[in-house]
Design a protein around this motif. Structure first.
Motif, PDB file in Angstrom:
ATOM      1  N   MET A 197     -17.739   3.312  21.056  1.00  0.00           N
ATOM      2  CA  MET A 197     -16.747   3.472  19.992  1.00  0.00           C
ATOM      3  C   MET A 197     -16.244   4.923  19.927  1.00  0.00           C
ATOM      4  N   LYS A 198     -17.161   5.869  20.098  1.00  0.00           N
ATOM      5  CA  LYS A 198     -16.775   7.276  20.068  1.00  0.00           C
ATOM      6  C   LYS A 198     -15.831   7.594  21.225  1.00  0.00           C
ATOM      7  N   LYS A 199     -16.138   7.048  22.402  1.00  0.00           N
ATOM      8  CA  LYS A 199     -15.299   7.274  23.569  1.00  0.00           C
ATOM      9  C   LYS A 199     -13.910   6.678  23.364  1.00  0.00           C
ATOM     10  N   LEU A 200     -13.861   5.472  22.793  1.00  0.00           N
ATOM     11  CA  LEU A 200     -12.582   4.810  22.532  1.00  0.00           C
ATOM     12  C   LEU A 200     -11.762   5.606  21.517  1.00  0.00           C
ATOM     13  N   MET A 249     -11.873   8.810  20.978  1.00  0.00           N
ATOM     14  CA  MET A 249     -11.375  10.010  21.647  1.00  0.00           C
ATOM     15  C   MET A 249     -10.161   9.684  22.523  1.00  0.00           C
ATOM     16  N   ARG A 250     -10.212   8.553  23.200  1.00  0.00           N
ATOM     17  CA  ARG A 250      -9.091   8.151  24.058  1.00  0.00           C
ATOM     18  C   ARG A 250      -7.842   7.888  23.232  1.00  0.00           C
ATOM     19  N   SER A 255      -3.614  10.509  31.191  1.00  0.00           N
ATOM     20  CA  SER A 255      -5.016  10.727  31.556  1.00  0.00           C
ATOM     21  C   SER A 255      -5.979   9.813  30.809  1.00  0.00           C
ATOM     22  N   VAL A 256      -5.542   9.195  29.703  1.00  0.00           N
ATOM     23  CA  VAL A 256      -6.443   8.283  28.979  1.00  0.00           C
ATOM     24  C   VAL A 256      -6.576   6.945  29.702  1.00  0.00           C
ATOM     25  N   GLY A 257      -5.678   6.663  30.650  1.00  0.00           N
ATOM     26  CA  GLY A 257      -5.808   5.451  31.464  1.00  0.00           C
ATOM     27  C   GLY A 257      -5.489   4.160  30.742  1.00  0.00           C
ATOM     28  N   THR A 284      -7.168   9.063  20.212  1.00  0.00           N
ATOM     29  CA  THR A 284      -6.727  10.344  19.649  1.00  0.00           C
ATOM     30  C   THR A 284      -5.935  11.137  20.684  1.00  0.00           C
ATOM     31  N   LYS A 285      -6.448  11.171  21.898  1.00  0.00           N
ATOM     32  CA  LYS A 285      -5.780  11.900  22.979  1.00  0.00           C
ATOM     33  C   LYS A 285      -4.429  11.262  23.296  1.00  0.00           C
ATOM     34  N   LEU A 286      -4.383   9.929  23.286  1.00  0.00           N
ATOM     35  CA  LEU A 286      -3.135   9.212  23.548  1.00  0.00           C
ATOM     36  C   LEU A 286      -2.075   9.583  22.515  1.00  0.00           C
ATOM     37  N   PHE A 287      -2.425   9.504  21.221  1.00  0.00           N
ATOM     38  CA  PHE A 287      -1.425   9.750  20.179  1.00  0.00           C
ATOM     39  C   PHE A 287      -1.058  11.228  20.080  1.00  0.00           C
ATOM     40  N   PHE A 288      -1.996  12.100  20.412  1.00  0.00           N
ATOM     41  CA  PHE A 288      -1.657  13.525  20.492  1.00  0.00           C
ATOM     42  C   PHE A 288      -0.616  13.733  21.580  1.00  0.00           C
ATOM     43  N   GLY A 289      -0.801  13.075  22.719  1.00  0.00           N
ATOM     44  CA  GLY A 289       0.156  13.168  23.813  1.00  0.00           C
ATOM     45  C   GLY A 289       1.523  12.610  23.440  1.00  0.00           C
TER      46      GLY A 289
END
Length: 230
Positions: free
Chosen positions: A1-4, A6-7, A125-127, A9-14
């Motif tokens: 869940m933590k990994k998801l 982070m992914r 990069s989040v794939g 968060t990184k996606l929406f930041f991008g």
């Protein structure tokens, strides 16, 4: 869940960064990017915002990509929806200034392209799938067996022509971005030591299959076992 988390968060930041880069290039006011010439033309013709035009264009492209056999990821859907929303938030609230000094305008356009390059790194990069327009380029490259450079050039020429016919504006900045956007993205990728070919994307059909195997088929097997016990 933590990994998801982070992914995501990184996606929406991008995606937010991408919208910021788009608005920077628009507010530089020396010519829109090829796709934004089309978005502005559509916006003026239909009477909608630039962000809404971005969403409608992305939706139409995703439909084509799906019929062309390109896989769609949650990142693809998010790209289609949220970049347009973020563009409208930034533009309608005038959160990014408009400059009229030519030097500041050029600097603003260059900064916008670098921001878009960084945004591309974060969301790819989040794939979770590429953007609709990148998917269109890939689909047409596969269908025609032409080079990526040739297909991208054809797409950008087409959208500039269509956008101009619809009333979109273009200028020297349009030419600058047509030729400089690729190198800017590549520069950022090298800065982050990011190899786009090494990204393994997860697509929506894989999640549907996982849910089907994990829950639906499992429930069917459990029900079958219960019936046999009876």
């Amino acid at each position: 869940m933590k990994k998801l988390t982070m992914r995501i968060t990184k996606l929406f930041f991008g995606l937010f960064l991408y919208a910021t880069g788009i608005v920077l290039t628009i507010n530089a006011n020396i010519g829109l990017s090829p796709w934004d010439v089309f978005h502005q033309g559509l916006s003026n013709t239909v009477g909608i915002t630039m962000g809404q035009a971005n969403i409608i264009g992305g939706f139409a492209i995703i439909i084509y990509n799906a019929f062309a056999g390109e896989k769609i990821g949650w990142g693809t859907i998010s790209n289609m929806i949220f970049i347009g929303i973020f563009v409208d938030i930034l533009m309608l609230n005038r959160l990014i200034p408009v400059f009229h000094n030519i030097i500041l305008q050029i600097v603003m356009m260059g900064l916008g392209m670098l921001v878009i390059g960084a945004a591309t790194y974060f969301y790819i990069s989040v794939g979770l799938g590429s953007g609709p327009r990148d998917g269109l380029m890939i689909a047409l490259t596969k269908k025609t067996n032409k080079s990526v450079r040739f297909i991208r050039s054809c797409i950008e020429i087409t959208v500039v022509v269509l956008g101009s016919l619809l009333g979109g504006s273009f200028g020297i900045g349009t030419l600058i971005m047509a030729f400089a956007m690729g190198p800017c993205v590549q520069f950022v990728f090298k800065l982050f030591k990011f190899n786009v070919k090494g990204v393994k994307h997860r697509f929506i059909d894989e999640d549907i299959k996982y849910i089907k195997d994990r829950f639906i088929l499992k429930n069917n097997r459990d029900n079958k076992v219960d019936c046999e016990d009876l």
